[in-house]
Design a protein around this motif. Structure first.
Motif, PDB file in Angstrom:
ATOM      1  N   PHE B  11       0.830  -1.222   0.000  1.00 58.89           N
ATOM      2  CA  PHE B  11       0.000   0.000   0.000  1.00 58.89           C
ATOM      3  C   PHE B  11       0.848   1.248   0.000  1.00 58.89           C
ATOM      4  N   HIS B  12       1.919   1.208   0.785  1.00 56.32           N
ATOM      5  CA  HIS B  12       2.816   2.368   0.790  1.00 56.32           C
ATOM      6  C   HIS B  12       3.276   2.680  -0.615  1.00 56.32           C
ATOM      7  N   PHE B  44     -10.181  -4.422   7.258  1.00 55.62           N
ATOM      8  CA  PHE B  44      -8.766  -4.390   7.605  1.00 55.62           C
ATOM      9  C   PHE B  44      -8.563  -4.606   9.088  1.00 55.62           C
ATOM     10  N   ALA B  45      -9.447  -4.048   9.809  1.00 58.82           N
ATOM     11  CA  ALA B  45      -9.278  -4.168  11.242  1.00 58.82           C
ATOM     12  C   ALA B  45      -9.269  -5.617  11.669  1.00 58.82           C
ATOM     13  N   ILE B  53      -0.625  -1.703  14.480  1.00 58.58           N
ATOM     14  CA  ILE B  53      -1.115  -0.371  14.106  1.00 58.58           C
ATOM     15  C   ILE B  53      -0.407   0.698  14.915  1.00 58.58           C
ATOM     16  N   ALA B  54      -0.192   0.324  16.150  1.00 55.02           N
ATOM     17  CA  ALA B  54       0.422   1.289  17.033  1.00 55.02           C
ATOM     18  C   ALA B  54       1.844   1.620  16.624  1.00 55.02           C
ATOM     19  N   LEU B  56       2.770   2.915  14.043  1.00 53.64           N
ATOM     20  CA  LEU B  56       2.800   4.025  13.090  1.00 53.64           C
ATOM     21  C   LEU B  56       2.484   5.348  13.781  1.00 53.64           C
ATOM     22  N   PRO B  57       3.219   5.649  14.812  1.00 47.20           N
ATOM     23  CA  PRO B  57       2.842   6.851  15.577  1.00 47.20           C
ATOM     24  C   PRO B  57       3.007   8.135  14.774  1.00 47.20           C
ATOM     25  N   ILE B  59       2.605   8.714  11.631  1.00 49.27           N
ATOM     26  CA  ILE B  59       1.474   8.944  10.737  1.00 49.27           C
ATOM     27  C   ILE B  59       0.255   9.340  11.561  1.00 49.27           C
ATOM     28  N   GLU B  60       0.141   8.647  12.646  1.00 53.70           N
ATOM     29  CA  GLU B  60      -0.992   8.896  13.525  1.00 53.70           C
ATOM     30  C   GLU B  60      -1.101  10.373  13.889  1.00 53.70           C
ATOM     31  N   LYS B  63      -2.993  12.891  11.744  1.00 55.23           N
ATOM     32  CA  LYS B  63      -4.329  12.566  11.293  1.00 55.23           C
ATOM     33  C   LYS B  63      -5.469  13.472  11.776  1.00 55.23           C
ATOM     34  N   SER B 160      -9.275  -2.450  17.105  1.00 53.39           N
ATOM     35  CA  SER B 160      -8.606  -1.154  17.119  1.00 53.39           C
ATOM     36  C   SER B 160      -9.604  -0.052  17.469  1.00 53.39           C
ATOM     37  N   ARG B 164      -9.546   2.635  20.465  1.00 52.96           N
ATOM     38  CA  ARG B 164      -9.820   4.057  20.255  1.00 52.96           C
ATOM     39  C   ARG B 164     -10.969   4.505  21.151  1.00 52.96           C
TER      40      ARG B 164
END
Lengths: 446, 269, 174
Positions: B11-12, B44-45, B53-54, B56-57, B59-60, B63, B160, B164
């Motif tokens: 995806f990247h 995806f989840a 997921i965590a 990727l801080p 990018i997070e 957001k 996820s 959240r």
């Protein structure tokens, strides 16, 4: 193409819901409960055998704590915890047992003591503590003659107020006002002065002639007012220290509604001559007089902005009484009040942000404030009759007077002094020996 | 695990290529209706674990803006209840009776000072105005419940999202406690409404303050700014311990460190 | 005299004896016609003590001025709310005052007064307007301006709780 779109969007979706493991929670706090800060005020400790003319040092310490308590409570920003609830009443110079104070709900704590000095003065030391943080916020030492203990108390109140609100206090101040007595068809009106809490009351005139509109000079040493001495109403100057009275200038018409300029060098006032009232300013040193307005309408109740660069006043030049602002040289006159009803007695706040006024509409009277450009009008109080607001030196509290309706038995019509803060909630009467009207608040004393 | 990484890497690459080639097209997609999105997220989840997921801080952190366009995000912004438009004063204004009692006690000591307050309830003028002043911010009672309801209806399986959601309810719980019980904003200062304070504090696993809370720039503060900071620090201390919030132990890492941004501008005009 | 009737008698001895009785029935609810003869007999003794008052007046006194309109009220003119124009009723009073002043060598002070439903400072200005309106009218009627001084008391000297009556100009013999 659709597939690509789908993949990218999916990827973004993952990004949006992901979370770091070692996250810092960041929260916006946008609401709170504005309420009085709970403060525990312990009686200042002192020697009960150390005697002064006004009682033992222990008694003085206790009385100071009472006055501080009354000052802070009256501000509406503090609530004093009932001393009966205190867990420990011992008050030593060492750090307090904060857990005990926290247990009674105190967030701030006042401790201290009084000592009689060799020269006959009283030394008062006090500390203000942050109970939750367990740290000292203020520590001060004051000296004075024992008989002057009330000022010590007010100075302590001012120090606490400033540290906990960020604004200067207003407790070490005085009020000059018109004391009223007698039946309503024959009122006796005297000049009187007192501390802001009503103590140390003194009459400055004997009531044989009428006086109105007193105002303090910025040094609090002089009062300017309207006197009907010799049935000739004119603006006078009164020196509080010496008691000396002096008419401010010889005019054909009557002068009234005086106020000092912020630098104390001038007095601005109305002069009525042949039926027309205009605004004049007199330089005190030279007695030089300058006319600021020349309209055939009534122009009165002038009040300087704190920087002295503008003047707000009351005029009916537009057909009804409204508020106006002009440059201090009389140019650039602008109307600022446009609400329903009529407006009068504009007074500029010492901090410059607001103009307080009297409003009259629908058969009632109101005290309110608006910004100097006329926006943001807010009504603070209403009643059958009230007028003449005066600002506390920190611009947070207004004092004014109320007049009550006559009853049908020839009574009523009494006048009282009241204060209200800018929230409009904390409304309180200031008790005077007789009736009271036309209050004027002094600046903070030196 | 490996699959997830591979997919992510793929995806990247795709993202970079697309971004380089067709940026305008990308924009147009962003602005269009995206009805299918929640479905994709759920898919995806399922395959993705929280910890990955965590990772990727960075990018997070970028957001915060985009998600607001997404339907999911609405849960964070409950519509202001109509109540705020009324002239009803907040319940916390009903503090006068107690004050009156205390005041009356004082009076016996110093009789010549009247502590008399308005005998009648505040006039309509007053309550109107105070309500306007203090009611600017919608009441957020039952925030957690609202959140749970809304989120609950949209998502049943996503771990996820659970994370959240839990972080959000932890935030809400702390926010609610501070706002409802502990923060007494200074209202006296001329510039009271503009005095924003950022306070950081650390909690122990039991919910106690691990060390004294700190306000940014405190040592350089003076006057009303310092008073505002003091009120914020007092609020954090007043509310401690936070054990009554029953913050989830398994998520201690999420609430160990808390930053509060105190902003009275909505309350004090 | 029966207390149920609040009766006030004004007796003037002039060319003829005039007796006027004003019985205020109020809300007593009683419809009995007042019997006029009884009160006359009762108050007869004081009658010799009622001389012709005007004759006894010092012609330069305040009382004399008060009576220039043939009775009380000759010294007072009233104004409308927030107004200072001299209306017809006021003009006839002021004409009588001017005539009297021209016949008698007195100086007067015209007081300007306001009702109590206004602020102090504005009312002082308004009272000054009213006093000067009165003075200007007297001068227009031929009274020398130097004989008329003005002073405004604003709203500080009400004559009663009737605010209409408080809006007034009062001519005081100096």
């Amino acid at each position: 193409m659709n597939l690509l779109k789908f993949l990218i969007l999916s990827f973004l979706g993952v990004m949006f819901i992901s979370l770091p493991a070692q996250a810092v929670i960041e929260i916006d706090i946008t609401r709170g409960n504005v309420q009085p800060l709970p403060i525990a005020i312990t009686p200042l400790i002192g020697d009960s055998d150390a005697l002064t003319k006004v009682g033992s040092v222990l008694q003085i310490g206790e009385k100071i704590a009472q006055v501080v308590t009354a000052d802070l409570e009256r501000s509406g920003l503090f609530s004093a915890i009932d001393p009966g609830a205190f867990i420990n009443t011992d008050n030593t110079s060492s750090a307090p047992q904060f857990s005990n104070w926290r247990a009674v709900g105190a967030q701030a704590l006042l401790t201290g003591g009084a000592v009689l000095e060799g020269d006959g003065r009283v030394r008062v030391e006090f500390r203000l503590w942050d109970v939750l943080a367990g740290s000292q916020m203020i520590g001060l030492r004051l000296f004075t003659a024992p008989s002057n203990w009330r000022r010590i108390a007010h100075l302590i109140s001012d120090a606490i107020y400033k540290r906990l609100t960020g604004e200067d206090g207003y407790f070490d101040t005085r009020i000059v006002y018109i004391s009223e007595s007698g039946p309503y068809l024959d009122r006796i009106k005297q000049l009187a002065i007192m501390d802001q809490d009503g103590y140390n009351h003194e009459f400055l005139t004997d009531g044989s002639y009428m006086v109105l509109n007193p105002r303090f000079s910025p040094t609090s040493q002089e009062i300017t007012y309207l006197s009907y001495y010799n049935d000739t109403p004119r603006v006078y100057l009164f020196d509080i220290e010496t008691g000396k009275r002096e008419m401010l200038g010889e005019f054909e018409g009557m002068t009234f509604a005086p106020r000092f300029s912020p630098d104390g060098k001038k007095v601005i006032m109305s002069k009525a001559e042949r039926g027309n009232s205009d605004i004049f300013v007199m330089e005190l040193a030279t007695r030089h007089v300058q006319q600021l307005t020349t309209h055939s309408a009534i122009d009165t109740s002038p009040s300087y902005a704190p920087e002295g660069d503008y003047v707000t006043f009351n005029s009916d030049r537009g057909g009804s009484q409204q508020l106006y602002v002009m440059n201090s040289d009389g140019n650039n006159i602008k109307r600022i009040s446009f609400g329903a009803g009529i407006y009068a007695t504009p007074v500029w706040s010492p901090r410059g942000d607001l103009i307080a006024f009297t409003k009259q509409t629908g058969g009632k009277f109101y005290i309110g404030v608006m910004r100097p450009d006329g926006t943001g009008e807010r009504i603070l109080t209403e009643s059958f009759f009230e007028e003449g607001p005066t600002w506390s030196p920190n611009g947070r509290v207004l004092m004014y007077y109320r007049k009550y309706p006559y009853d049908n038995r020839g009574g009523g019509g009494d006048t009282q002094l009241w204060s209200v803060d800018l929230t409009g909630y904390n409304e309180r009467q200031i008790i005077t020996p007789l009736d009271g009207s036309d209050p004027a608040w002094s600046p903070l004393l030196d | 695990m490996k699959n997830a990484l591979t997919i992510s890497g793929l995806f990247h690459v795709v993202l970079l290529v697309t971004a380089a080639m067709e940026i305008p097209w990308f924009d147009s997609v962003e602005n269009s209706e995206m009805v299918i999105i929640p479905v994709e997220i759920l898919q995806f989840a399922k395959e993705t674990r929280t910890k990955e997921i965590a990772k990727l801080p960075n990018i997070e952190r970028e957001k915060p803006k985009p998600p607001e366009k997404r339907p999911i995000r609405q849960a964070k912004l409950p519509p202001p209840p109509p109540k705020m438009l009324s002239t009803m004063p907040l319940p916390n204004q009903v503090q006068r009776p107690t004050k009156n009692i205390k005041v009356a006690d004082l009076r016996s000591v110093a009789p010549e000072i009247s502590q008399r307050e308005k005998p009648k309830p505040p006039s309509r003028y007053n309550s109107d105005r105070i309500a306007q002043l203090l009611n600017k911010v919608p009441k957020k009672e039952n925030v957690i419940e609202q959140l749970s309801d809304r989120l609950g209806s949209q998502d049943q399986q996503a771990t996820s999202l659970d994370v959240r959601r839990q972080v959000m309810s932890i935030s809400s719980a702390i926010q609610k406690k501070i706002e409802d019980q502990c923060w007494n904003p200074p209202s006296g200062a001329l510039d009271a409404g503009s005095l924003k304070v950022r306070v950081k504090f650390y909690l122990t696993q039991e919910g106690k303050l691990a060390r004294p809370p700190v306000a940014d720039d405190y040592v350089r503060m003076a006057g009303s700014m310092k008073v505002a900071a003091d009120s914020a620090l007092r609020a954090v201390r007043m509310c401690a311990p936070y054990s009554d919030l029953k913050l989830p132990q398994e998520m201690y890492d999420q609430w160990r460190e808390v930053i509060l941004n105190f902003d009275p501008s909505g309350m004090i005009g | 005299m029966k207390n149920i009737f609040h009766a006030k008698f004004l007796i003037t001895v002039g060319a003829a004896l005039i007796l006027s009785a004003c019985a205020n029935m109020g809300n007593t609810g009683r419809d009995d016609a007042p019997v006029m003869t009884d009160p006359v007999e009762n108050i007869a003794p004081p009658m010799p003590m009622m001389p012709v008052v005007v004759d006894r007046l010092d012609p330069l006194s305040q009382e004399a001025l008060n009576q220039v309109m043939g009775g009380m009220g000759g010294a007072t003119v009233n104004f409308a709310y927030d107004r200072y124009d001299v209306d017809a009723a006021a003009r006839s009073i002021l004409q009588a005052q001017a005539t009297w002043m021209k016949a008698n060598n007195v100086n007067v002070i015209v007081e300007g007064h306001c009702d109590e439903r206004g602020t102090r400072e504005y009312n002082i200005a308004l009272g000054d307007r009213r006093a000067n309106a009165v003075k200007n009218y007297l001068v227009a009627m031929g009274v020398s301006g130097s004989r008329v001084r003005t002073v405004s008391y604003g709203k500080e000297r009400p004559v009663g709780t009737d605010q209409d009556a408080n809006r007034r100009g009062y001519t005081r013999v100096n």
